[in-house]
Design a protein around this motif. Structure first.
Motif, PDB file in Angstrom:
ATOM      1  N   TRP A  49       0.845  -1.212   0.025  1.00 39.33           N
ATOM      2  CA  TRP A  49       0.136   0.113   0.024  1.00 39.33           C
ATOM      3  C   TRP A  49       0.813   1.079   0.113  1.00 39.33           C
ATOM      4  O   TRP A  49       0.475   2.374  -0.705  1.00 39.33           O
ATOM      5  CB  TRP A  49      -0.742  -0.150   1.285  1.00 39.33           C
ATOM      6  N   LEU A  50       2.250   1.237   0.585  1.00 38.58           N
ATOM      7  CA  LEU A  50       3.023   2.302   0.405  1.00 38.58           C
ATOM      8  C   LEU A  50       3.149   2.667  -0.849  1.00 38.58           C
ATOM      9  O   LEU A  50       3.552   3.759  -1.182  1.00 38.58           O
ATOM     10  CB  LEU A  50       4.215   2.235   1.536  1.00 38.58           C
ATOM     11  N   ALA A  51       3.669   1.640  -1.675  1.00 37.65           N
ATOM     12  CA  ALA A  51       4.182   1.889  -3.120  1.00 37.65           C
ATOM     13  C   ALA A  51       3.070   2.362  -3.876  1.00 37.65           C
ATOM     14  O   ALA A  51       3.149   3.096  -4.668  1.00 37.65           O
ATOM     15  CB  ALA A  51       4.565   0.520  -3.644  1.00 37.65           C
ATOM     16  N   ALA A  52       1.762   1.783  -3.427  1.00 38.72           N
ATOM     17  CA  ALA A  52       0.547   2.513  -4.159  1.00 38.72           C
ATOM     18  C   ALA A  52       0.337   3.957  -3.916  1.00 38.72           C
ATOM     19  O   ALA A  52       0.014   4.800  -4.836  1.00 38.72           O
ATOM     20  CB  ALA A  52      -0.727   1.533  -3.701  1.00 38.72           C
ATOM     21  N   LEU A  53       0.607   4.402  -2.591  1.00 38.39           N
ATOM     22  CA  LEU A  53       0.530   5.641  -2.400  1.00 38.39           C
ATOM     23  C   LEU A  53       1.450   6.593  -2.946  1.00 38.39           C
ATOM     24  O   LEU A  53       1.273   7.619  -3.501  1.00 38.39           O
ATOM     25  CB  LEU A  53       0.571   5.857  -0.714  1.00 38.39           C
ATOM     26  N   LEU A  62      -9.383   6.599  -1.978  1.00 36.51           N
ATOM     27  CA  LEU A  62     -10.857   6.035  -2.222  1.00 36.51           C
ATOM     28  C   LEU A  62     -10.667   4.683  -2.777  1.00 36.51           C
ATOM     29  O   LEU A  62     -11.655   4.098  -2.334  1.00 36.51           O
ATOM     30  CB  LEU A  62     -11.399   7.198  -3.417  1.00 36.51           C
ATOM     31  N   SER A  63      -9.543   4.552  -3.479  1.00 34.70           N
ATOM     32  CA  SER A  63      -9.592   3.096  -4.310  1.00 34.70           C
ATOM     33  C   SER A  63      -9.196   2.136  -3.317  1.00 34.70           C
ATOM     34  O   SER A  63      -9.640   0.883  -3.271  1.00 34.70           O
ATOM     35  CB  SER A  63      -8.696   3.255  -5.494  1.00 34.70           C
ATOM     36  N   ILE A  64      -7.883   2.220  -2.549  1.00 31.89           N
ATOM     37  CA  ILE A  64      -7.486   1.315  -1.648  1.00 31.89           C
ATOM     38  C   ILE A  64      -7.839   1.432  -0.258  1.00 31.89           C
ATOM     39  O   ILE A  64      -7.365   0.559   0.585  1.00 31.89           O
ATOM     40  CB  ILE A  64      -6.110   1.133  -2.078  1.00 31.89           C
ATOM     41  N   GLY A  65      -8.407   2.523   0.124  1.00 34.02           N
ATOM     42  CA  GLY A  65      -8.519   2.791   1.643  1.00 34.02           C
ATOM     43  C   GLY A  65     -10.044   2.773   1.868  1.00 34.02           C
ATOM     44  O   GLY A  65     -10.528   2.453   2.898  1.00 34.02           O
ATOM     45  N   PRO A  94      -4.043  -0.120   5.944  1.00 30.88           N
ATOM     46  CA  PRO A  94      -4.180  -0.814   7.197  1.00 30.88           C
ATOM     47  C   PRO A  94      -4.932   0.237   8.195  1.00 30.88           C
ATOM     48  O   PRO A  94      -4.837   1.493   8.214  1.00 30.88           O
ATOM     49  CB  PRO A  94      -2.716  -1.112   7.894  1.00 30.88           C
ATOM     50  N   HIS A  95      -5.686  -0.366   9.116  1.00 31.25           N
ATOM     51  CA  HIS A  95      -6.361   0.502  10.397  1.00 31.25           C
ATOM     52  C   HIS A  95      -5.837  -0.114  11.429  1.00 31.25           C
ATOM     53  O   HIS A  95      -5.442  -1.186  11.787  1.00 31.25           O
ATOM     54  CB  HIS A  95      -7.591   0.253   9.940  1.00 31.25           C
ATOM     55  N   PHE A  96      -5.819   0.877  12.343  1.00 28.78           N
ATOM     56  CA  PHE A  96      -4.916   0.668  13.946  1.00 28.78           C
ATOM     57  C   PHE A  96      -5.872   1.083  14.862  1.00 28.78           C
ATOM     58  O   PHE A  96      -6.597   2.201  14.814  1.00 28.78           O
ATOM     59  CB  PHE A  96      -3.504   1.458  13.951  1.00 28.78           C
ATOM     60  N   ASP A  97      -6.317   0.001  15.856  1.00 30.62           N
ATOM     61  CA  ASP A  97      -7.057   0.351  16.827  1.00 30.62           C
ATOM     62  C   ASP A  97      -6.185   0.688  17.999  1.00 30.62           C
ATOM     63  O   ASP A  97      -5.078   0.094  18.615  1.00 30.62           O
ATOM     64  CB  ASP A  97      -7.810  -0.939  17.182  1.00 30.62           C
ATOM     65  N   ILE A  98      -6.484   1.739  18.762  1.00 38.37           N
ATOM     66  CA  ILE A  98      -5.711   2.145  20.101  1.00 38.37           C
ATOM     67  C   ILE A  98      -6.355   1.447  21.057  1.00 38.37           C
ATOM     68  O   ILE A  98      -7.624   1.709  21.527  1.00 38.37           O
ATOM     69  CB  ILE A  98      -5.782   3.650  20.240  1.00 38.37           C
ATOM     70  N   PRO A  99      -5.498   0.669  22.041  1.00 40.75           N
ATOM     71  CA  PRO A  99      -6.310   0.049  23.334  1.00 40.75           C
ATOM     72  C   PRO A  99      -6.710   0.991  24.001  1.00 40.75           C
ATOM     73  O   PRO A  99      -6.292   2.225  24.272  1.00 40.75           O
ATOM     74  CB  PRO A  99      -4.957  -0.859  23.742  1.00 40.75           C
ATOM     75  N   VAL A 100      -7.829   0.493  24.662  1.00 41.89           N
ATOM     76  CA  VAL A 100      -8.555   1.282  25.844  1.00 41.89           C
ATOM     77  C   VAL A 100      -9.461   2.404  25.107  1.00 41.89           C
ATOM     78  O   VAL A 100     -10.464   2.374  25.291  1.00 41.89           O
ATOM     79  CB  VAL A 100      -7.728   1.932  26.782  1.00 41.89           C
ATOM     80  N   ILE A 101      -8.912   3.382  24.502  1.00 39.34           N
ATOM     81  CA  ILE A 101      -9.474   4.291  23.693  1.00 39.34           C
ATOM     82  C   ILE A 101     -10.312   4.035  22.728  1.00 39.34           C
ATOM     83  O   ILE A 101     -11.468   4.529  22.531  1.00 39.34           O
ATOM     84  CB  ILE A 101      -8.514   5.466  22.911  1.00 39.34           C
ATOM     85  N   ALA A 102     -10.207   2.972  22.169  1.00 40.58           N
ATOM     86  CA  ALA A 102     -11.174   2.165  21.139  1.00 40.58           C
ATOM     87  C   ALA A 102     -12.552   1.744  21.514  1.00 40.58           C
ATOM     88  O   ALA A 102     -13.497   2.043  21.156  1.00 40.58           O
ATOM     89  CB  ALA A 102     -10.487   1.009  20.353  1.00 40.58           C
TER      90      ALA A 102
END
Length: 298
Positions: A57-61, A210-213, A124-132
């Motif tokens: 995904w980094l190369a795509a961006l 929009l396309s990969i996210g 990728p999506h990242f969840d923050i512990p407790v805050i989530a």
């Protein structure tokens, strides 16, 4: 339900914010970028193809940003070196890129408008512990992707760049008074070109988001005029990063509402107009406020 709407609003704000920040810097440099939508469209297609072929995904961006920057450079050179009208050039690039994308899809993939590739590397999506797990706050700051965080970090970074750095001050001088900037030894055309390349890079990232996210596929109408909404955002924000970000968030919220309304059985053709109706209303209110202010001044 409120958490879902907030999360969706943040997601839909990200591409608007990326493109709006790029357009703001471009506008400060003296060029109104009407071609943001074309740069987003090209970035969305390039991002999906590279994400599928490379698995990164980094190369795509990076690819999406570079194709947007290239289109920005070509558009800027047409305006600054050939002295073409920036509005006509921007509209022309929107039409031309849309046609080229349609031709490329048919010739390379045999597709009539939609491209669905295998093994697309999604953001990728990242969840923050407790805050989530905290209502509202979790939806605001947790479960988001790196590009969303980067988009919001660009807001204070852009404000600092324009107000505190030598290059930013030169860019503002080139946009406000090209002749005076030239008398001081600056090259306003080069600065304007650089700002348009930056705007193209940001719009390319917005398209890739929009396309990969968001959806994981490409469609000819994937941008849905969001480049023009980004244009309205930085105009409403009067070329200031924080008001521009708040305006992008407002439009993102309405975009999230229209998606939610479609799921409630409201006709899609009607609710899809909601973000654009709000753009018209916001710009109308702003114009009336400016007129009233001028009337009081006289």
């Amino acid at each position: 339900m409120i958490d879902n709407i907030i999360h969706a609003a943040i997601v839909m704000t990200t591409p608007l914010l990326l493109a709006a920040i790029g357009g703001l810097v471009n506008r400060v440099g003296g060029l109104v970028n009407i071609g943001l939508d074309a740069m987003m469209l090209a970035g969305a297609l390039a991002g999906l193809i590279v994400a599928s072929q490379s698995g990164s995904w980094l190369a795509a961006l990076i690819a999406a940003g570079l194709i947007g920057a290239l289109i920005g450079l070509m558009m800027s050179l047409t305006v600054t070196r050939l002295e073409a009208n920036e509005i006509i050039v921007g509209l022309g690039f929107n039409v031309a890129i849309a046609g080229l994308v349609r031709f490329f899809l048919k010739s390379a993939y045999g597709s009539s408008g939609t491209l669905n590739l295998p093994d697309v590397a999604r953001l990728p999506h990242f969840d923050i512990p407790v805050i989530a797990d905290i209502p509202i706050l979790g939806a605001l700051v947790s479960g988001h992707d790196p590009l969303t965080w980067a988009a919001w970090l660009m807001v204070p970074a852009t404000a600092w760049f324009l107000a505190r750095t030598r290059t930013g001050l030169r860019l503002r001088a080139a946009g406000a008074g090209p002749q005076a900037a030239r008398a001081l030894g600056l090259n306003p055309l080069t600065l304007r070109d650089a700002s348009t390349v930056f705007a193209g890079f940001m719009a390319g990232l917005a398209g890739a988001y929009l396309s990969i996210g968001v959806v994981g596929i490409f469609n000819e109408g994937i941008t849905a005029g969001r480049g023009f909404i980004a244009l309205a955002a930085f105009y409403f924000g009067r070329n200031r990063p924080w008001p521009t970000a708040l305006c992008a968030l407002l439009f993102g919220l309405f975009d999230a509402f229209q998606i939610r309304l479609q799921g409630r059985g409201v006709p899609a053709e009607l609710v899809q107009t909601l973000p654009y109706v709000m753009v018209i209303l916001v710009l109308t209110v702003m114009a009336l406020a400016v007129r009233r202010k001028r009337a009081k001044g006289t």
